[in-house]
Design a protein around this motif. Structure first.
Motif, short mmCIF file in Angstrom:
data_model
loop_
_atom_site.label_atom_id
_atom_site.label_comp_id
_atom_site.label_asym_id
_atom_site.label_seq_id
_atom_site.Cartn_x
_atom_site.Cartn_y
_atom_site.Cartn_z
N ASP A 174 12.79 -30.47 -18.09
CA ASP A 174 12.68 -29.63 -19.07
C ASP A 174 13.34 -29.59 -20.27
O ASP A 174 14.49 -29.91 -20.11
N VAL B 233 14.85 -28.62 -23.51
CA VAL B 233 15.08 -27.61 -23.94
C VAL B 233 15.70 -27.53 -25.69
O VAL B 233 16.03 -26.85 -26.48
N TYR B 234 15.60 -28.39 -25.99
CA TYR B 234 16.44 -29.09 -27.36
C TYR B 234 15.64 -30.20 -28.02
O TYR B 234 15.33 -31.06 -27.15
N HIS C 68 15.05 -28.29 -13.05
CA HIS C 68 16.39 -28.91 -12.63
C HIS C 68 16.50 -26.98 -13.61
O HIS C 68 17.60 -26.35 -12.73
N ARG D 181 25.43 -37.82 -33.45
CA ARG D 181 24.39 -38.21 -34.14
C ARG D 181 24.32 -38.48 -35.49
O ARG D 181 23.74 -38.33 -36.51
N ARG E 171 27.68 -33.35 -25.68
CA ARG E 171 28.00 -34.20 -24.26
C ARG E 171 28.93 -34.89 -24.27
O ARG E 171 30.01 -34.91 -25.83
N GLU F 61 16.43 -33.27 -25.55
CA GLU F 61 17.27 -32.93 -24.48
C GLU F 61 17.06 -32.61 -23.86
O GLU F 61 16.45 -31.33 -23.96
N SER F 62 16.99 -33.20 -22.16
CA SER F 62 17.24 -31.60 -21.28
C SER F 62 18.61 -30.98 -21.36
O SER F 62 19.05 -31.65 -21.25
N VAL F 63 18.10 -30.23 -19.79
CA VAL F 63 19.76 -29.61 -20.09
C VAL F 63 20.70 -31.00 -19.17
O VAL F 63 21.67 -31.33 -19.84
N CYS G 197 26.18 -29.17 -21.56
CA CYS G 197 25.28 -29.35 -21.41
C CYS G 197 24.64 -27.71 -22.00
O CYS G 197 24.96 -27.09 -22.62
N PRO G 198 23.19 -28.57 -21.90
CA PRO G 198 22.33 -26.66 -22.46
C PRO G 198 22.58 -25.86 -21.45
O PRO G 198 22.60 -26.14 -19.65
N ALA H 226 15.75 -36.73 -31.28
CA ALA H 226 16.46 -36.72 -29.78
C ALA H 226 15.34 -35.28 -29.49
O ALA H 226 15.15 -34.70 -29.49
N ALA I 50 20.33 -36.55 -22.85
CA ALA I 50 19.64 -37.11 -24.18
C ALA I 50 18.61 -38.17 -24.22
O ALA I 50 19.00 -38.81 -24.20
#
Lengths: 385, 175
Positions: B83, B85-86, A48, A364, A314, B106-108, A334-335, B104, B111
């Motif tokens: 990927d 990322v977090y 991605h 969370r 999110r 997280e990817s882009v 998103c990141p 957790a 989660a």
């Protein structure tokens, strides 16, 4: 771990619609998923992030054939379209397009779309796949009213393929396949041309990534031929829905269904700029009586950008004031691969909507700091000429 | 390093992590004892000697050694996630019941919550992941480990899937 991937799941049924490039995607290792009832690639072999960055640094092609493409014909086509959207279409220059909104009587947004006033005797409209059913019914109902009143309008729903070619290298890549100079086609203008030997392609300089790019509407019989010619250039890679979403979010662009919907007005959604000057005065679009007064009076809530200091945020993440009161909700986030920060869009109570306002988000069950930020998060590169 | 790679090729059931062999600073005699599994004498209260990976249906793995379980996610899981990322990880000292949510990844795009494979207390978290979350993708069975924990109920380990059972499980998901 719970794999709660909202997009990535394998096709289970044969009922999904296929674009003319379905076999092509499979042949190129596309991971196919269900999007709005269509089978589309979420990504290919590249990850991605690699795909996302390639678009910003080189050029990516996205198959967006699932979107609804419509031609509005007839003498009264401008009047027809203006009866449904908030834009000043009459004032558009020949071959100029604009982002606009179908609104409803309650002032909410039915869909966002791009309408282009072509010099070929029709308006060219591109709207969301997820709203195709709704939009076509909406347009047909108005069409019946216009025809009943003796007005001259006709609708044609296209079955052309649509390719989005996005990124700084797009210009170099596409120019090789064009006779005319692409410099003449500025952001939000459209033309018809032969591209790499494929005739009658409508090329519009627009996109959903924030980069310089085009969308090419091409006969479904020649879509594979065209995409292969484009892909032959080493600058170009295929990209899917995953990268499409993170790119548009970095560019501050709304996703219908998440960031705007029938319960959000254009003013709440910070899309006042889409409402034409003349239209504000004449109040002659659906929901105008609710929407136009909001421009001066302001609204209770506003769509804003935000950056989280902690984990990614999110859709549906609660937004809190510094003292822990719920003041809104995230609609997408998103990141950001470019910024390596966690970005999002959401609605907050208007008093917290100014850029730089410190807020919190609840991830969370823990409150995390965030800041209201201007959008786009990543500077855009639209070609203005 | 090279030796470890050779061992990995010999048997899929061999734990790819043989930390004691590769760390120069360890007591040599202790290292030799642990390497010869089966003749090992242990003073730990944990009766589980296995250093093979065990898996949960939620795609975590746990490797038990010296009464401590190291936890991570499987290759199947990191591939599905994309990927990373977090990484959201728990605090050292936090007590977890089996199946408790402990963090957790997280990817882009998504989660994914993490669920504790065992009951125990967190003794360490992989602090490298704060700066380098991609380690989870690059090396999910070794450098990409997530937490270490005590094992309060050794019988829980027996209830988890071994490599063969987990491989079968993944196959059944893909059908």
């Amino acid at each position: 771990m719970q794999i709660t991937l909202s997009v990535l799941h394998l096709i289970a049924t044969v009922a999904l619609k296929k674009t003319p490039l379905f076999d092509f995607h499979k042949a190129h290792d596309g991971k196919m998923v269900n999007f709005a009832g269509w089978s589309l690639p979420v990504q290919y072999k590249d990850s991605h992030i690699v795909s996302h960055m390639h678009t910003r640094e080189h050029c990516s092609i996205f198959d967006v054939s699932h979107m609804l493409q419509t031609k509005v014909h007839g003498k009264d086509r401008v009047k027809f379209m203006e009866s449904l959207v908030v834009a000043d279409i009459a004032e558009l220059k020949s071959n100029q397009g604009t982002l606009s909104l179908f609104t409803n009587e309650k002032g909410g947004i039915i869909d966002d779309l791009i309408v282009t006033k072509t010099d070929q005797g029709y308006l060219y409209v591109v709207s969301n796949a997820g709203c195709a059913e709704k939009d076509s019914v909406h347009m047909k109902v108005r069409l019946a009213e216009f025809k009943a009143a003796g007005l001259d309008v006709d609708l044609e729903f296209l079955d052309e393929a649509l390719l989005a070619v996005q990124g700084p290298s797009m210009f170099r890549v596409l120019q090789e396949g064009l006779k005319d100079n692409l410099n003449k086609l500025t952001f939000m203008t459209s033309t018809v041309a032969t591209v790499f030997g494929v005739p009658d392609c409508r090329i519009t300089r627009c996109g959903y990534t924030g980069e310089d790019g085009v969308e090419i509407s091409v006969s479904r019989l020649r879509a594979v031929e065209l995409i292969e010619k484009l892909l032959a250039n080493s600058e170009v890679k295929l990209a899917g829905l995953a990268a499409r979403d993170s790119l548009r979010l970095e560019a501050g662009l709304c996703l219908y269904g998440n960031d705007i919907d029938e319960t959000t007005t254009p003013v709440e959604a910070t899309l006042v700029w889409t409402i034409g000057k003349r239209r504000r005065k004449d109040k002659d679009f659906p929901g105008a009586e609710i929407i136009v007064p909001q421009i001066k009076a302001k609204t209770f809530r506003k769509r804003v950008g935000l950056v989280s200091t902690g984990p990614p945020v999110r859709q549906h993440t609660p937004i809190l004031s510094p003292d822990g009161k719920v003041i809104g909700e995230v609609t997408s986030g998103c990141p950001s691969p470019c910024l390596k920060k966690n970005v999002a869009m959401g609605y907050v109570d208007s008093e917290f909507a100014k850029n730089g306002t410190e807020i919190q988000v609840e991830v969370r069950k823990k409150a995390v700091g965030a800041v209201v930020s201007r959008m786009p998060f990543v500077p855009t590169n639209y070609y203005m000429g | 390093m090279a030796m470890r790679a050779t061992l990995r090729c010999l048997s899929a059931n061999f734990s790819p992590r043989l930390p004691l062999l590769s760390s120069a600073g360890r007591d040599n005699r202790a290292a030799r004892l642990r390497w010869v599994s089966g003749t090992r004498r242990t003073f730990s209260s944990c009766s589980v000697l296995s250093t093979a990976l065990k898996f949960t249906e939620k795609h975590e793995w746990v490797q038990v050694e010296g009464g401590i379980g190291t936890v991570g996610i499987s290759s199947y899981a990191q591939d599905a996630l994309g990927d990373v990322v977090y990484c959201g990880l728990p605090e050292v000292g936090q007590r977890l019941e089996q199946m408790d949510e402990f963090g957790a990844l997280e990817s882009v795009k998504a989660a994914s919550e993490l669920y504790s494979p065992l009951t125990g207390e967190v003794t360490a978290i992989n602090t490298q992941l704060a700066e380098n979350p991609g380690l989870v993708n690059k090396d999910c069975y070794a450098e990409g480990w997530l937490i270490k924990m005590t094992i309060e109920k050794p019988e829980e380990v027996d209830g988890l899937m071994d490599q063969a059972a987990y491989d079968k499980f993944i196959k059944s998901l893909e059908e």
